[in-house]
Design a protein around this motif. Structure first.
Motif, short mmCIF file in Angstrom:
data_model
loop_
_atom_site.label_atom_id
_atom_site.label_comp_id
_atom_site.label_asym_id
_atom_site.label_seq_id
_atom_site.Cartn_x
_atom_site.Cartn_y
_atom_site.Cartn_z
N LEU A 255 11.88 -7.24 -4.38
CA LEU A 255 12.79 -7.68 -5.46
C LEU A 255 13.81 -6.67 -4.68
CD1 LEU A 255 11.13 -7.15 -8.41
CD2 LEU A 255 11.61 -9.85 -7.83
N MET A 256 15.17 -7.36 -4.87
CA MET A 256 16.27 -6.84 -4.54
C MET A 256 16.72 -5.76 -5.71
SD MET A 256 16.62 -7.65 -1.11
CE MET A 256 18.20 -6.57 -0.75
N VAL A 257 16.89 -4.86 -4.91
CA VAL A 257 17.74 -3.95 -6.78
C VAL A 257 18.78 -3.32 -6.05
CG1 VAL A 257 15.76 -3.69 -8.18
CG2 VAL A 257 15.96 -2.12 -6.62
N LEU B 118 18.95 1.81 -9.12
CA LEU B 118 17.60 1.64 -10.17
C LEU B 118 17.00 2.12 -9.54
CD1 LEU B 118 16.06 0.20 -11.91
CD2 LEU B 118 16.53 -1.44 -10.90
N TYR B 119 17.41 1.95 -8.12
CA TYR B 119 16.30 2.38 -6.66
C TYR B 119 15.56 3.28 -6.93
CZ TYR B 119 13.81 2.99 -2.33
OH TYR B 119 12.75 3.60 -1.58
N SER C 179 8.50 7.03 -10.70
CA SER C 179 7.94 7.65 -10.03
C SER C 179 7.07 9.23 -9.80
CB SER C 179 7.34 6.74 -8.99
OG SER C 179 8.08 7.75 -8.05
N ASN C 180 8.05 10.01 -9.45
CA ASN C 180 7.49 11.19 -9.50
C ASN C 180 7.67 11.96 -10.46
OD1 ASN C 180 7.62 10.57 -6.12
ND2 ASN C 180 9.90 11.53 -6.38
#
Length: 74
Positions: free
Chosen positions: A54-56, A60-61, A68-69
């Protein structure tokens, strides 16, 4: 009873590449409830797309990476 007719079309490599190119914009607010339900209920069709990318947007990335960290471990 009518018989079904099979129509064959020539393979067009240029068109085949276009099929997989992203071409539809979807709001994340519309998408995530559907994905969450499909994941929760273990719908098999969701696994068909596990390797898709998916391209974000870059912001957002960054949020996803930071989240996630920071998630509490189980």
């Amino acid at each position: 009873m009518a018989t079904a007719r099979l129509r064959l079309f020539p393979y067009n490599e240029e068109r085949a590449e276009d099929i997989h190119a992203p071409s539809i914009s979807v709001r994340l607010a519309d998408l995530y409830p559907l994905l969450a339900q499909a994941y929760r209920d273990n719908f098999l069709w969701l696994r068909d797309f596990e390797d898709d990318e998916l391209m974000v947007s870059s912001d957002l990335y960054e949020v996803i990476r930071a989240f996630s960290n920071c998630r509490p471990s189980a």
